[in-house]
Write a protein that holds these residues in place. Structure first.
Motif, mmCIF file in Angstrom:
data_model
loop_
_atom_site.group_PDB
_atom_site.id
_atom_site.type_symbol
_atom_site.label_atom_id
_atom_site.label_comp_id
_atom_site.label_asym_id
_atom_site.label_seq_id
_atom_site.Cartn_x
_atom_site.Cartn_y
_atom_site.Cartn_z
ATOM 1 N N VAL A 74 0.758 -1.359 0.031
ATOM 2 C CA VAL A 74 0.065 0.122 -0.023
ATOM 3 C C VAL A 74 0.865 1.326 0.242
ATOM 4 O O VAL A 74 0.594 2.117 -0.707
ATOM 5 N N VAL A 75 1.925 1.159 0.949
ATOM 6 C CA VAL A 75 2.979 2.575 0.878
ATOM 7 C C VAL A 75 3.588 2.574 -0.451
ATOM 8 O O VAL A 75 3.639 3.655 -0.890
ATOM 9 N N PHE A 76 4.195 1.632 -1.023
ATOM 10 C CA PHE A 76 4.726 1.535 -2.196
ATOM 11 C C PHE A 76 3.647 2.060 -3.532
ATOM 12 O O PHE A 76 4.199 2.831 -4.106
ATOM 13 N N ALA A 77 2.428 1.743 -3.381
ATOM 14 C CA ALA A 77 1.732 2.110 -4.503
ATOM 15 C C ALA A 77 1.289 3.657 -4.134
ATOM 16 O O ALA A 77 1.252 4.360 -5.375
ATOM 17 N N LEU A 78 1.129 3.869 -3.098
ATOM 18 C CA LEU A 78 0.907 5.474 -2.839
ATOM 19 C C LEU A 78 1.985 6.244 -3.263
ATOM 20 O O LEU A 78 1.708 7.335 -3.848
ATOM 21 N N ALA A 79 3.247 5.849 -2.946
ATOM 22 C CA ALA A 79 4.511 6.638 -3.064
ATOM 23 C C ALA A 79 4.576 6.580 -4.714
ATOM 24 O O ALA A 79 4.747 7.839 -5.400
ATOM 25 N N THR A 80 4.543 5.461 -5.450
ATOM 26 C CA THR A 80 4.572 5.365 -6.879
ATOM 27 C C THR A 80 3.298 6.349 -7.530
ATOM 28 O O THR A 80 3.622 6.893 -8.495
ATOM 29 N N TYR A 81 2.293 6.250 -7.016
ATOM 30 C CA TYR A 81 1.261 7.209 -7.563
ATOM 31 C C TYR A 81 1.478 8.795 -7.472
ATOM 32 O O TYR A 81 1.422 9.390 -8.441
ATOM 33 N N TYR A 82 1.832 8.977 -6.241
ATOM 34 C CA TYR A 82 2.308 10.695 -6.216
ATOM 35 C C TYR A 82 3.505 10.771 -7.263
ATOM 36 O O TYR A 82 3.551 12.013 -7.466
ATOM 37 N N VAL A 83 4.440 10.188 -7.207
ATOM 38 C CA VAL A 83 5.431 10.166 -8.173
ATOM 39 C C VAL A 83 5.292 10.571 -9.561
ATOM 40 O O VAL A 83 5.393 11.394 -10.109
#
Length: 80
Positions: free
Chosen positions: A9-18
């Motif tokens: 979940v954290v990786f998906a959110l970070a990827t989304y914001y980048v």
């Protein structure tokens, strides 16, 4: 298992914001200033021209009529 799910979940959110940040910069929205869009002047609708008012159409009809009269051996050239 819970740690793995939290990591995903954290990786998906970070990827989304980048990715979102990169899209904004490439679209000209980066730099802290919103891009101001200028209003476009509305284009006038195309003007309809009746065939009897269109000079090109009338010129083409006259050419076709003359060519037909010149090619037709029975009637010959017209006198009008």
């Amino acid at each position: 298992m819970l740690k793995f799910l939290l990591f995903v979940v954290v990786f998906a959110l970070a990827t989304y914001y980048v990715v979102r940040l990169l899209q904004q910069r490439s679209a000209g929205g980066g730099g802290g200033r919103p891009q101001v869009k200028r209003p476009r002047r509305p284009q006038p609708p195309p003007r309809m021209v009746a065939p009897d008012d269109d000079e090109d159409f009338l010129r083409d009809l006259e050419r076709k009529r003359r060519r037909k009269d010149a090619d037709d051996p029975e009637t010959g050239p017209s006198t009008s």
